[in-house]
Design an enzyme around this catalytic site. Structure first.
Site, PDB file in Angstrom:
ATOM      1  N   LYS A 126       0.872  -1.186   0.000  1.00 51.81           N
ATOM      2  CA  LYS A 126       0.000   0.000   0.000  1.00 51.81           C
ATOM      3  C   LYS A 126       0.904   1.229   0.000  1.00 51.81           C
ATOM      4  CE  LYS A 126      -4.325   1.179   0.049  1.00 51.81           C
ATOM      5  NZ  LYS A 126      -5.468   0.552  -0.617  1.00 51.81           N
ATOM      6  N   ASP A 166      -6.485   4.304  -5.247  1.00 51.53           N
ATOM      7  CA  ASP A 166      -7.261   4.178  -3.994  1.00 51.53           C
ATOM      8  C   ASP A 166      -7.893   5.556  -3.810  1.00 51.53           C
ATOM      9  OD1 ASP A 166      -7.908   2.514  -1.542  1.00 51.53           O
ATOM     10  OD2 ASP A 166      -6.966   4.199  -0.545  1.00 51.53           O
TER      11      ASP A 166
END
Ligand code: NDP
Length: 444
Positions: A126, A166
């Protein structure tokens, strides 16, 4: 003290300033108790949990950029390469002022289990920045993305680490990031997913998380002997995930009565109009309050979240901790009998406890929003083959993947004595494969 508790206590001592990460780690570890108990000797000998909770590496860098007025700014950039036991790191980039290392570590830990649940060969990662794209011009966003990639490109690649979008990182940002990667490396390769269709993107990737959420909700609801058709659904958020969840749920005969952004929520008793929503959010990039100005009969509630509205099913699709214990109580009091999470960790611990105590159907994020990363992995396959599959082909595979996730999660919960508890089921089903791979690969 149990092995799980021991590992968590050590983690707390090492990272006292990372509340989101500790919260996620505690939840995950505690739900792994049943599988850890069965394998404690092997896991302890191999320091498996101690390794599982620490990212393989974290890269932090500064991102200098200049705004349209010529003023210079410096943001922070991160990439958390959490776990590569089952494939190259894979997970989105988030651009939002709230981004910290703690949040990215929590998301990275969730990501490895989620990616494992898809059954596809992708590890967990991430990244992102505390940059806020809201109110920035296209040129500012481009300069920021180029500066961000000028550092990040050293650490990613089609077989090592493949970021995606995202919060705050959609098609526009992925395009700018990809262009800069190509310029710096000279490589035309599938290093990012969520790309535009004209340069290696997959059909159905924009729809994947929202559609996947509705597919798994449909499976869960059917397994309980009910149907989505005729239900009333409350959705939060109005971004990528929310939009396509609303579209698919409506197509399957449900009525979605809410959506929101960080300023407030809209209630439309006739069902949210997908076209109006997309015009406001995708084309104009305006606030959700616009919706109520355009659609007769709808109402806008400034500064509120939609959880006080009467619904059968709640699909939180905005951000972490957007449903607290009080919100969950309101949902239950209003007759809500199912929650499936589009956002990552939208329900806090009190809310989850309330769902489990009330024994409603509850599908946690790592299972229910895995459709996005699953189609990202299908995008990687298409890039490797240098082929593009049709929308129907990708959508069909997505549906199969979500159905399998439901079955595996439900089966793992039952196998370990927690039938119907999909929190335990999702964590264990995801963890089993990662643990096997980590054990097989030795102390690395
Ligand atoms: P977008 O940026 O497209 O949309 C985010 C939405 O959530 C916006 O409506 C935004 O409103 C709202 N929001 C963001 N922060 C807050 C906040 N603090 N309070 C209230 N509302 C907020 O992001 P996505 O739709 O892509 O992502 C939504 C969630 O889904 C995130 O948790 C993400 O991690 C998760 N997710 C996304 C995937 C994907 O494929 N895109 C895959 C898996 C999970 P505003 O515009 O006002 O900020």
């Amino acid at each position: 003290m149990s092995y799980v508790a021991e590992v968590f206590e050590n983690l707390k001592a090492k990272h006292p300033n990372e509340p989101e990460f500790l919260e996620a780690a505690e939840r995950i570890l505690s739900s792994l108790d049943p599988i850890v108990e069965k394998n404690e000797d092997v896991y302890r000998k191999n320091a498996l949990l101690e390794r599982f909770v620490e990212p393989e590496r974290i890269i932090t860098f500064r991102v200098p950029w200049t705004d349209d007025k010529g003023v210079n700014h410096v943001n922070l950039g991160y990439r958390v390469q959490f776990n590569s036991a089952i494939g190259p790191y894979k997970g989105g980039l988030r651009f939002h002022p709230s981004v910290t290392q703690s949040i990215l570590k929590f998301l990275g830990m969730e990501q490895i289990l989620k990616n494992s649940l898809t059954g596809l060969p992708i590890g967990g990662g991430k990244g992102g920045s505390d940059f806020d794209p809201h109110g920035k011009s296209d040129a500012e966003v481009m300069r920021f993305c180029q500066s961000f990639m000028t550092e990040l490109f050293k650490y990613i690649g089609k077989d090592t680490d493949v970021p995606a979008g995202d919060i705050g990182v959609g098609g526009r940002e992925v395009g700018y990031l990809y262009g800069q990667y190509k310029r710096l490396t000279g490589l035309y390769e599938g290093v990012l997913t969520g790309k535009g269709l004209s340069f290696g993107g997959s059909l159905a990737r924009p729809e994947a998380t929202g559609y996947g959420l509705v597919y798994i909700t449909d499976e869960m609801v059917k397994a309980a002997g009910k149907t989505l058709e005729g239900t009333t659904i409350a959705v939060s958020g109005s971004g990528n995930v929310a939009q396509y969840a609303i579209q698919k749920a409506t197509e399957l005969g449900a009525k979605v009565v809410t959506c929101s952004d960080s300023n407030g929520y809209v209630y439309d008793p006739n069902g949210i109009n997908f076209d109006v929503l997309c015009q406001i959010k995708q084309v104009e990039r305006a606030r959700i309050s616009e919706y109520a100005k355009r659609v007769p009969g709808s109402e806008y509630h400034e500064g509120e979240r939609p959880w006080g509205v009467k619904c059968d099913i709640a699909l939180p699709c905005a951000t972490q901790n957007e449903i607290n214990g009080e919100d969950a109580k309101k949902l239950l009091a209003n007759g809500c009998w199912a929650v499936a999470e589009g956002a990552n960790m939208p329900s806090d611990s009190d809310a989850i406890d309330a769902y489990l105590a009330a024994k409603i159907l509850y599908m946690p994020a790592k299972a229910s929003n895995a459709g996005g990363v699953a189609v990202s992995a299908l995008e990687m396959s298409q890039n490797s083959e240098r082929l593009s599959w049709t929308f129907e082909e990708v959508d069909g595979k997505l549906k199969d993947i979500m159905t399998n996730i439901y079955k595996n999660v439900a089966a793992a919960a039952k196998k370990y004595g927690y039938e119907g508890n999909f929190v335990v089921g999702a964590n264990i089903a995801g963890f089993e494969k990662v643990a096997d791979a980590m054990l097989a690969q030795g102390l690395v």
